[in-house]
Design an enzyme around this catalytic site. Structure first.
Site, PDB file in Angstrom:
ATOM      1  N   GLU A  37      43.205 -65.784  20.080  1.00  0.00           N
ATOM      2  CA  GLU A  37      42.950 -66.647  21.100  1.00  0.00           C
ATOM      3  C   GLU A  37      43.978 -66.870  21.796  1.00  0.00           C
ATOM      4  O   GLU A  37      45.124 -67.331  21.281  1.00  0.00           O
ATOM      5  CB  GLU A  37      42.180 -67.709  20.911  1.00  0.00           C
ATOM      6  CG  GLU A  37      42.102 -68.740  21.962  1.00  0.00           C
ATOM      7  CD  GLU A  37      41.440 -68.136  23.338  1.00  0.00           C
ATOM      8  OE1 GLU A  37      40.403 -67.552  23.442  1.00  0.00           O
ATOM      9  OE2 GLU A  37      41.959 -68.045  24.356  1.00  0.00           O
ATOM     10  N   LYS A  38      44.542 -66.690  23.058  1.00  0.00           N
ATOM     11  CA  LYS A  38      45.744 -66.744  23.744  1.00  0.00           C
ATOM     12  C   LYS A  38      45.464 -68.454  24.531  1.00  0.00           C
ATOM     13  O   LYS A  38      46.766 -68.999  24.562  1.00  0.00           O
ATOM     14  CB  LYS A  38      46.020 -65.917  24.649  1.00  0.00           C
ATOM     15  CG  LYS A  38      44.911 -65.965  25.941  1.00  0.00           C
ATOM     16  CD  LYS A  38      45.619 -64.900  27.174  1.00  0.00           C
ATOM     17  CE  LYS A  38      44.476 -65.080  28.233  1.00  0.00           C
ATOM     18  NZ  LYS A  38      44.553 -63.922  29.257  1.00  0.00           N
ATOM     19  N   GLY A 178      31.067 -69.921  49.112  1.00  0.00           N
ATOM     20  CA  GLY A 178      30.409 -69.432  48.156  1.00  0.00           C
ATOM     21  C   GLY A 178      29.323 -70.291  47.644  1.00  0.00           C
ATOM     22  O   GLY A 178      29.642 -71.477  47.291  1.00  0.00           O
ATOM     23  N   ILE A 182      28.316 -72.144  41.022  1.00  0.00           N
ATOM     24  CA  ILE A 182      29.551 -72.963  40.659  1.00  0.00           C
ATOM     25  C   ILE A 182      29.937 -73.668  42.024  1.00  0.00           C
ATOM     26  O   ILE A 182      30.075 -74.929  42.269  1.00  0.00           O
ATOM     27  CB  ILE A 182      30.658 -72.259  40.341  1.00  0.00           C
ATOM     28  CG1 ILE A 182      30.715 -71.693  38.807  1.00  0.00           C
ATOM     29  CG2 ILE A 182      32.140 -72.840  40.533  1.00  0.00           C
ATOM     30  CD1 ILE A 182      31.744 -70.668  38.376  1.00  0.00           C
ATOM     31  N   GLU A 201      28.436 -69.373  52.926  1.00  0.00           N
ATOM     32  CA  GLU A 201      27.875 -68.245  52.107  1.00  0.00           C
ATOM     33  C   GLU A 201      27.466 -67.062  52.797  1.00  0.00           C
ATOM     34  O   GLU A 201      26.949 -67.349  53.888  1.00  0.00           O
ATOM     35  CB  GLU A 201      26.492 -69.197  51.313  1.00  0.00           C
ATOM     36  CG  GLU A 201      25.689 -67.891  50.797  1.00  0.00           C
ATOM     37  CD  GLU A 201      26.438 -67.292  49.507  1.00  0.00           C
ATOM     38  OE1 GLU A 201      26.879 -67.831  48.833  1.00  0.00           O
ATOM     39  OE2 GLU A 201      26.486 -65.935  49.559  1.00  0.00           O
ATOM     40  N   ARG A 266      32.898 -64.246  39.759  1.00  0.00           N
ATOM     41  CA  ARG A 266      33.869 -64.199  38.479  1.00  0.00           C
ATOM     42  C   ARG A 266      33.829 -62.735  37.950  1.00  0.00           C
ATOM     43  O   ARG A 266      32.884 -62.196  37.884  1.00  0.00           O
ATOM     44  CB  ARG A 266      33.454 -65.132  37.461  1.00  0.00           C
ATOM     45  CG  ARG A 266      33.617 -66.529  37.487  1.00  0.00           C
ATOM     46  CD  ARG A 266      33.448 -67.427  36.690  1.00  0.00           C
ATOM     47  NE  ARG A 266      34.245 -67.552  35.598  1.00  0.00           N
ATOM     48  CZ  ARG A 266      35.383 -67.820  35.400  1.00  0.00           C
ATOM     49  NH1 ARG A 266      36.003 -68.744  36.424  1.00  0.00           N
ATOM     50  NH2 ARG A 266      36.416 -68.046  34.379  1.00  0.00           N
ATOM     51  N   HIS A 441       2.645 -88.493  28.316  1.00  0.00           N
ATOM     52  CA  HIS A 441       2.727 -89.104  29.529  1.00  0.00           C
ATOM     53  C   HIS A 441       3.693 -90.501  29.643  1.00  0.00           C
ATOM     54  O   HIS A 441       3.373 -91.233  28.796  1.00  0.00           O
ATOM     55  CB  HIS A 441       1.142 -89.296  29.976  1.00  0.00           C
ATOM     56  CG  HIS A 441       1.078 -89.933  31.192  1.00  0.00           C
ATOM     57  ND1 HIS A 441       1.241 -89.376  32.399  1.00  0.00           N
ATOM     58  CD2 HIS A 441       0.898 -91.368  31.505  1.00  0.00           C
ATOM     59  CE1 HIS A 441       1.144 -90.315  33.498  1.00  0.00           C
ATOM     60  NE2 HIS A 441       0.465 -91.249  32.784  1.00  0.00           N
TER      61      HIS A 441
HETATM   62  P1  FAD Z   1      35.346 -67.156  27.961  1.00  0.00           P
HETATM   63  O1  FAD Z   1      34.628 -68.394  27.632  1.00  0.00           O
HETATM   64  O2  FAD Z   1      36.091 -67.069  29.350  1.00  0.00           O
HETATM   65  O3  FAD Z   1      36.436 -66.963  26.771  1.00  0.00           O
HETATM   66  C1  FAD Z   1      37.201 -65.747  26.714  1.00  0.00           C
HETATM   67  C2  FAD Z   1      38.528 -66.267  25.935  1.00  0.00           C
HETATM   68  O4  FAD Z   1      39.353 -64.972  25.699  1.00  0.00           O
HETATM   69  C3  FAD Z   1      39.501 -67.208  26.681  1.00  0.00           C
HETATM   70  O5  FAD Z   1      39.303 -68.260  25.777  1.00  0.00           O
HETATM   71  C4  FAD Z   1      40.593 -66.536  26.922  1.00  0.00           C
HETATM   72  O6  FAD Z   1      41.798 -67.260  26.734  1.00  0.00           O
HETATM   73  C5  FAD Z   1      40.539 -65.549  25.752  1.00  0.00           C
HETATM   74  N1  FAD Z   1      41.289 -64.206  25.905  1.00  0.00           N
HETATM   75  C6  FAD Z   1      41.325 -63.364  27.062  1.00  0.00           C
HETATM   76  N2  FAD Z   1      42.136 -62.434  26.792  1.00  0.00           N
HETATM   77  C7  FAD Z   1      42.595 -62.562  25.757  1.00  0.00           C
HETATM   78  C8  FAD Z   1      43.471 -61.732  25.039  1.00  0.00           C
HETATM   79  N3  FAD Z   1      44.099 -60.504  25.497  1.00  0.00           N
HETATM   80  N4  FAD Z   1      44.040 -62.242  24.112  1.00  0.00           N
HETATM   81  C9  FAD Z   1      43.743 -63.362  23.269  1.00  0.00           C
HETATM   82  N5  FAD Z   1      42.598 -64.073  24.065  1.00  0.00           N
HETATM   83  C10 FAD Z   1      42.227 -63.754  25.001  1.00  0.00           C
HETATM   84  N6  FAD Z   1      27.530 -71.244  31.774  1.00  0.00           N
HETATM   85  C11 FAD Z   1      26.487 -71.832  31.130  1.00  0.00           C
HETATM   86  O7  FAD Z   1      25.673 -71.312  30.541  1.00  0.00           O
HETATM   87  N7  FAD Z   1      26.157 -73.081  31.814  1.00  0.00           N
HETATM   88  C12 FAD Z   1      26.906 -73.841  32.472  1.00  0.00           C
HETATM   89  O8  FAD Z   1      26.699 -74.895  33.088  1.00  0.00           O
HETATM   90  C13 FAD Z   1      28.354 -73.143  33.010  1.00  0.00           C
HETATM   91  N8  FAD Z   1      29.024 -73.674  34.088  1.00  0.00           N
HETATM   92  C14 FAD Z   1      30.323 -73.259  34.504  1.00  0.00           C
HETATM   93  C15 FAD Z   1      31.072 -73.723  35.539  1.00  0.00           C
HETATM   94  C16 FAD Z   1      32.213 -73.173  35.642  1.00  0.00           C
HETATM   95  C17 FAD Z   1      33.027 -73.926  36.548  1.00  0.00           C
HETATM   96  C18 FAD Z   1      32.548 -71.904  35.221  1.00  0.00           C
HETATM   97  C19 FAD Z   1      33.929 -71.442  35.554  1.00  0.00           C
HETATM   98  C20 FAD Z   1      31.805 -71.134  34.603  1.00  0.00           C
HETATM   99  C21 FAD Z   1      30.396 -71.769  33.873  1.00  0.00           C
HETATM  100  N9  FAD Z   1      29.583 -71.337  32.827  1.00  0.00           N
HETATM  101  C22 FAD Z   1      28.675 -71.711  32.622  1.00  0.00           C
HETATM  102  C23 FAD Z   1      30.070 -69.963  32.527  1.00  0.00           C
HETATM  103  C24 FAD Z   1      30.623 -69.913  30.934  1.00  0.00           C
HETATM  104  O9  FAD Z   1      31.695 -70.765  31.249  1.00  0.00           O
HETATM  105  C25 FAD Z   1      30.654 -68.645  30.713  1.00  0.00           C
HETATM  106  O10 FAD Z   1      29.627 -67.770  30.851  1.00  0.00           O
HETATM  107  C26 FAD Z   1      31.281 -68.450  29.150  1.00  0.00           C
HETATM  108  O11 FAD Z   1      32.422 -69.153  28.892  1.00  0.00           O
HETATM  109  C27 FAD Z   1      31.599 -66.915  28.963  1.00  0.00           C
HETATM  110  O12 FAD Z   1      31.946 -66.914  27.537  1.00  0.00           O
HETATM  111  P2  FAD Z   1      32.939 -65.632  27.080  1.00  0.00           P
HETATM  112  O13 FAD Z   1      33.097 -65.802  25.821  1.00  0.00           O
HETATM  113  O14 FAD Z   1      32.581 -64.435  27.789  1.00  0.00           O
HETATM  114  O15 FAD Z   1      34.337 -65.886  27.660  1.00  0.00           O
END
Ligand code: FAD
Length: 464
Positions: A37-38, A178, A182, A201, A266, A441
């Site tokens: 994790e970075k 948008g 979000i 939108e 995204r 209820h």
């Molecule tokens: P991420 O959570 O993005 O994690 C990826 C990780 O990989 C990061 O920590 C990053 O630092 C790391 N990484 C990337 N490249 C590298 C690399 N080369 N080396 C080391 N580390 C790396 N979803 C819901 O279900 N409910 C919600 O209410 C909701 N609200 C949201 C609100 C906002 C504002 C946003 C932006 C998103 C929301 N989401 C919500 C979506 C949700 O956050 C994502 O679907 C979820 O975080 C995806 O998980 P992931 O593991 O794919 O990626």
């Protein structure tokens, strides 16, 4: 390439929802795990996504309750929003969860590798001058906030959701570019905090992925709250003004505001990771996976926002990431888990009012099944919704004489009802299966029961 460490059973790149869920489950199954994790474990959802936005939405609900207290005969006044204090509450929630998560990760014996990883072999990842190997590699690098051509995010006046979460003031006015999940959530928060809000939108309606009835209900509710929605409206340009920005649309309208939030979707984090060099196929940047989350390269899987199963990217939701992460860990451990039913993944928008759904929209159900039957049960007939003074509905969509294939809810707190809806959807229930379930209820859950009674031809508190 630096020295290669002994191979982990599972090497996970990215510790967001998908990556850490995979790591936790794999460790639980007795596999050795390296988690790269970075940033911070927990990823987008915990630090700049689900959790902090929902904390802001809760603070917004409290503000609304104070503003509207008179409706319930309670004398109270909203004296203003102390944004640093709101942020303190939000950050406190995040840091407690972060502490809990790091404790879990350590407790399960997972090796956390801090730094940015790049593939240097099919299952080898370089971090700095060290190379880590895995008998299996799970790609979980997540997503980033997209922008539009010519629209430069400066973090001052033109923001992504990440900047918006860090704001230390309530803006006087905002344009939200948008009207997806979000965008609608931030529009809702800022309006509750007292800002003038305009949503622009491009598509004909807000929350365009939801059932049309839900979109219309949210647009109506937003209008009543004073949120302006310019749908079917294309963004043209943004120029700085003395106090903020002027946002021009292709229709010729210019909206001035203090801030512009860019919430246009995204994209996958896959650039420059060495994926294609190692044979991992990308489609418009997304890692292509099959229904067992395999990338096509032996032993390499992908989960979460960066992974796509079909023509379109899957739902970019934390719980999809969790489910995929668990699935992959079990697959690697040889448990032969059942593939995830993407259509059965619930969706919630936590605006005021909330929108929740599972399964198909009416339009998609008609396209799939031809004839469909629908029932819309108005929350006006639901005791608890009346007590809460919320408006909305439960809508059921049934394939001709078959099971219910779509369930849609609008109203405050209906996100909490999606669990039951999801169970019903998942068991492919016909109305008569569900109608006899007794609901407590007065609860909003009763509205789901009432809708099923109506669909089974025996409505209790509804006309039909
Ligand atoms: P991420 O959570 O993005 O994690 C990826 C990780 O990989 C990061 O920590 C990053 O630092 C790391 N990484 C990337 N490249 C590298 C690399 N080369 N080396 C080391 N580390 C790396 N979803 C819901 O279900 N409910 C919600 O209410 C909701 N609200 C949201 C609100 C906002 C504002 C946003 C932006 C998103 C929301 N989401 C919500 C979506 C949700 O956050 C994502 O679907 C979820 O975080 C995806 O998980 P992931 O593991 O794919 O990626």
């Amino acid at each position: 390439m630096g020295a290669v460490t002994d191979a982990f059973d599972v090497l996970v790149l990215g510790a967001g929802s998908g990556g850490y869920a995979c790591a936790l489950r794999a460790a639980q199954l007795g596999l050795t795990v390296g988690l790269i994790e970075k940033g911070k474990v927990g990823g987008t959802c915990l630090h700049v996504g689900c959790i902090p936005t929902k904390a802001l939405l809760h603070a917004a609900e409290v503000a609304d309750a104070a503003r509207d207290a008179g409706r319930f005969g309670v004398r109270a006044r909203l004296d203003g929003i102390d944004m640093p204090a709101v942020n303190g509450y939000k950050d406190g929630v995040v840091s407690r969860l972060f502490k809990g998560l790091t404790g879990l990760i350590t407790g399960r014996g997972i090796t956390v590798i801090e730094g940015s990883g790049t593939l240097v072999g099919p299952r080898q990842v370089a971090v700095g001058d060290q190379t880590y190997a895995g008998r299996h590699l799970v790609l979980a690098t997540g997503s980033y906030a997209k922008s539009l051509p010519g629209l430069e995010i400066d973090g001052e006046r033109i923001l992504t959701s990440e900047h918006a979460l860090a704001l230390d003031r309530v803006p006087a006015s905002v344009v939200v570019l948008g009207g997806g999940v979000i965008g609608c959530e931030f529009a809702s928060v800022w309006r509750s905090f007292g800002a003038e809000v305009t949503i622009i939108e491009a598509l004909p309606r807000l929350l365009a992925a939801e059932d049309e009835t839900s979109s219309k209900a949210v647009e109506r509710a937003f209008r009543k709250r004073g949120i302006r929605s310019l749908t079917a409206t294309l963004f043209q340009s943004v120029t700085p003004t003395e106090t903020g920005v002027a946002v021009a649309t292709e229709g010729g309208e210019t909206v001035e505001a203090e801030l512009l939030l860019v919430a246009v979707g995204r994209g996958p984090v896959t650039d420059g990771l060495g994926l294609e060099e190692q044979g991992v196929a990308l489609d418009r940047g997304y890692i292509t996976i099959d229904d067992r989350a395999r990338t096509g390269v032996e032993g390499v899987y992908a989960v979460g926002d960066a992974a796509s199963t079909g023509e379109r990217p899957g739902l970019q939701l934390a719980h999809r990431g969790f489910a995929q992460g668990i699935f992959v860990a079990e697959e690697i451990a040889g448990l032969a888990p059942t593939p995830i039913d993407e259509a059965g993944i619930p969706r919630v928008t936590y605006s005021h009012p909330e929108v929740a759904s599972v399964g198909l929209t009416e339009a998609a159900a008609r396209a799939t099944y031809g004839e469909v039957e629908t029932v819309v049960y108005d929350l006006g007939g639901n005791g608890k919704s009346q007590i809460l003074q919320t408006q909305g509905f439960v809508k059921l969509i049934r394939a001709a004489d078959g099971p219910v294939v779509g369930i849609h809810l609008v109203g405050d707190r209906v996100g909490e009802l999606i669990g039951e809806a999801q169970l019903i959807y998942g068991w492919e229930a016909v109305p008569d299966d569900v109608a006899p379930l007794v609901h407590a209820h007065p609860t909003q859950n009763e509205a789901v029961g009432e809708a099923f009674l109506a669909l089974a031809g025996k409505p209790l508190h509804a006309h039909r």
